[in-house]
Design a protein around this motif. Structure first.
Motif, PDB file in Angstrom:
ATOM      1  N   LEU A 141       0.837  -1.202   0.000  1.00 15.67           N
ATOM      2  CA  LEU A 141       0.000   0.000   0.000  1.00 15.67           C
ATOM      3  C   LEU A 141       0.873   1.253   0.000  1.00 15.67           C
ATOM      4  O   LEU A 141       0.647   2.183  -0.785  1.00 15.67           O
ATOM      5  CB  LEU A 141      -0.928   0.005   1.211  1.00 15.67           C
ATOM      6  N   GLU A 142       1.886   1.270   0.846  1.00 15.43           N
ATOM      7  CA  GLU A 142       2.755   2.437   0.934  1.00 15.43           C
ATOM      8  C   GLU A 142       3.542   2.647  -0.367  1.00 15.43           C
ATOM      9  O   GLU A 142       3.701   3.781  -0.820  1.00 15.43           O
ATOM     10  CB  GLU A 142       3.694   2.307   2.126  1.00 15.43           C
ATOM     11  N   ALA A 143       4.025   1.566  -0.955  1.00 14.79           N
ATOM     12  CA  ALA A 143       4.772   1.680  -2.216  1.00 14.79           C
ATOM     13  C   ALA A 143       3.877   2.221  -3.327  1.00 14.79           C
ATOM     14  O   ALA A 143       4.277   3.129  -4.066  1.00 14.79           O
ATOM     15  CB  ALA A 143       5.354   0.329  -2.612  1.00 14.79           C
ATOM     16  N   MET A 144       2.673   1.695  -3.443  1.00 15.55           N
ATOM     17  CA  MET A 144       1.775   2.158  -4.493  1.00 15.55           C
ATOM     18  C   MET A 144       1.358   3.610  -4.262  1.00 15.55           C
ATOM     19  O   MET A 144       1.240   4.386  -5.211  1.00 15.55           O
ATOM     20  CB  MET A 144       0.535   1.255  -4.593  1.00 15.55           C
ATOM     21  N   THR A 145       1.178   3.987  -3.008  1.00 17.27           N
ATOM     22  CA  THR A 145       0.833   5.379  -2.711  1.00 17.27           C
ATOM     23  C   THR A 145       1.968   6.309  -3.132  1.00 17.27           C
ATOM     24  O   THR A 145       1.734   7.362  -3.739  1.00 17.27           O
ATOM     25  CB  THR A 145       0.514   5.549  -1.215  1.00 17.27           C
ATOM     26  N   LYS A 146       3.213   5.922  -2.836  1.00 13.73           N
ATOM     27  CA  LYS A 146       4.359   6.739  -3.248  1.00 13.73           C
ATOM     28  C   LYS A 146       4.433   6.842  -4.770  1.00 13.73           C
ATOM     29  O   LYS A 146       4.714   7.911  -5.317  1.00 13.73           O
ATOM     30  CB  LYS A 146       5.663   6.142  -2.715  1.00 13.73           C
ATOM     31  N   ILE A 147       4.186   5.736  -5.438  1.00 15.74           N
ATOM     32  CA  ILE A 147       4.234   5.737  -6.906  1.00 15.74           C
ATOM     33  C   ILE A 147       3.146   6.641  -7.482  1.00 15.74           C
ATOM     34  O   ILE A 147       3.417   7.472  -8.356  1.00 15.74           O
ATOM     35  CB  ILE A 147       4.147   4.302  -7.453  1.00 15.74           C
ATOM     36  N   TYR A 148       1.925   6.517  -6.974  1.00 15.14           N
ATOM     37  CA  TYR A 148       0.835   7.347  -7.493  1.00 15.14           C
ATOM     38  C   TYR A 148       1.048   8.828  -7.168  1.00 15.14           C
ATOM     39  O   TYR A 148       0.713   9.700  -7.971  1.00 15.14           O
ATOM     40  CB  TYR A 148      -0.518   6.872  -6.979  1.00 15.14           C
ATOM     41  N   ARG A 149       1.613   9.122  -6.005  1.00 14.11           N
ATOM     42  CA  ARG A 149       1.933  10.512  -5.680  1.00 14.11           C
ATOM     43  C   ARG A 149       2.982  11.060  -6.650  1.00 14.11           C
ATOM     44  O   ARG A 149       2.911  12.221  -7.061  1.00 14.11           O
ATOM     45  CB  ARG A 149       2.452  10.631  -4.255  1.00 14.11           C
ATOM     46  N   ALA A 150       3.950  10.231  -6.984  1.00 16.58           N
ATOM     47  CA  ALA A 150       5.002  10.658  -7.920  1.00 16.58           C
ATOM     48  C   ALA A 150       4.410  10.917  -9.305  1.00 16.58           C
ATOM     49  O   ALA A 150       4.810  11.862  -9.987  1.00 16.58           O
ATOM     50  CB  ALA A 150       6.105   9.617  -7.984  1.00 16.58           C
ATOM     51  N   VAL A 151       3.466  10.095  -9.723  1.00 14.31           N
ATOM     52  CA  VAL A 151       2.796  10.335 -11.009  1.00 14.31           C
ATOM     53  C   VAL A 151       2.017  11.651 -10.940  1.00 14.31           C
ATOM     54  O   VAL A 151       2.045  12.443 -11.886  1.00 14.31           O
ATOM     55  CB  VAL A 151       1.870   9.159 -11.393  1.00 14.31           C
ATOM     56  N   LEU A 152       1.372  11.898  -9.827  1.00  9.02           N
ATOM     57  CA  LEU A 152       0.636  13.149  -9.654  1.00  9.02           C
ATOM     58  C   LEU A 152       1.586  14.356  -9.742  1.00  9.02           C
ATOM     59  O   LEU A 152       1.250  15.372 -10.351  1.00  9.02           O
ATOM     60  CB  LEU A 152      -0.103  13.147  -8.313  1.00  9.02           C
ATOM     61  N   THR A 153       2.767  14.217  -9.189  1.00 10.57           N
ATOM     62  CA  THR A 153       3.771  15.282  -9.288  1.00 10.57           C
ATOM     63  C   THR A 153       4.176  15.505 -10.745  1.00 10.57           C
ATOM     64  O   THR A 153       4.332  16.648 -11.188  1.00 10.57           O
ATOM     65  CB  THR A 153       5.006  14.938  -8.431  1.00 10.57           C
ATOM     66  N   LYS A 154       4.312  14.413 -11.495  1.00  7.25           N
ATOM     67  CA  LYS A 154       4.639  14.541 -12.925  1.00  7.25           C
ATOM     68  C   LYS A 154       3.508  15.259 -13.664  1.00  7.25           C
ATOM     69  O   LYS A 154       3.759  16.090 -14.531  1.00  7.25           O
ATOM     70  CB  LYS A 154       4.889  13.169 -13.545  1.00  7.25           C
ATOM     71  N   ILE A 155       2.282  14.926 -13.324  1.00  9.09           N
ATOM     72  CA  ILE A 155       1.126  15.591 -13.938  1.00  9.09           C
ATOM     73  C   ILE A 155       1.178  17.086 -13.640  1.00  9.09           C
ATOM     74  O   ILE A 155       0.980  17.921 -14.524  1.00  9.09           O
ATOM     75  CB  ILE A 155      -0.198  14.970 -13.446  1.00  9.09           C
ATOM     76  N   GLU A 156       1.472  17.411 -12.396  1.00  2.80           N
ATOM     77  CA  GLU A 156       1.539  18.821 -12.012  1.00  2.80           C
ATOM     78  C   GLU A 156       2.657  19.538 -12.775  1.00  2.80           C
ATOM     79  O   GLU A 156       2.480  20.681 -13.212  1.00  2.80           O
ATOM     80  CB  GLU A 156       1.768  18.929 -10.510  1.00  2.80           C
ATOM     81  N   THR A 157       3.783  18.869 -12.948  1.00  2.00           N
ATOM     82  CA  THR A 157       4.906  19.452 -13.681  1.00  2.00           C
ATOM     83  C   THR A 157       4.552  19.677 -15.146  1.00  2.00           C
ATOM     84  O   THR A 157       4.888  20.711 -15.724  1.00  2.00           O
ATOM     85  CB  THR A 157       6.146  18.543 -13.572  1.00  2.00           C
ATOM     86  N   LEU A 158       3.857  18.721 -15.735  1.00  2.00           N
ATOM     87  CA  LEU A 158       3.469  18.847 -17.137  1.00  2.00           C
ATOM     88  C   LEU A 158       2.409  19.920 -17.353  1.00  2.00           C
ATOM     89  O   LEU A 158       2.347  20.536 -18.419  1.00  2.00           O
ATOM     90  CB  LEU A 158       2.943  17.513 -17.667  1.00  2.00           C
ATOM     91  N   GLY A 159       1.572  20.114 -16.368  1.00  2.00           N
ATOM     92  CA  GLY A 159       0.494  21.081 -16.513  1.00  2.00           C
ATOM     93  C   GLY A 159      -0.428  20.684 -17.656  1.00  2.00           C
ATOM     94  O   GLY A 159      -0.717  19.501 -17.843  1.00  2.00           O
TER      95      GLY A 159
END
Length: 84
Positions: free
Chosen positions: A36-54
């Protein structure tokens, strides 16, 4: 401009859900918690990429490399081993 505000609103909303749900991880069985913790970190990192891409996220895929995913999963595994 409206799409940018909407996108940021959705990103902020998703982040708040991650923050609100974090304490619930303690309620998950210890054997499953690391996943659960690993997947949460991965999904948060994808969300950060989304934010960076705008708004480019609608033309370019927000993704993590296998190495990035393995790194996040490995960090989680190590922290869980240390916690035992």
């Amino acid at each position: 401009p409206n799409m940018n505000r909407f996108l940021q609103f959705q990103i902020d909303r998703a982040k708040s859900y991650y923050d609100l749900s974090a304490p619930l991880a303690r309620r998950v069985d210890k054997e499953s918690r690391a996943s659960l913790e690993a997947m949460t970190k991965i999904y948060r990192a994808v969300l950060t990429k989304i934010e960076t891409l705008g708004p480019k996220v609608f033309k370019e895929r927000a993704r993590l490399s296998k190495l990035e995913k393995l790194s996040l999963a490995g960090q989680t595994a190590l922290s869980n081993l240390r916690a035992r």
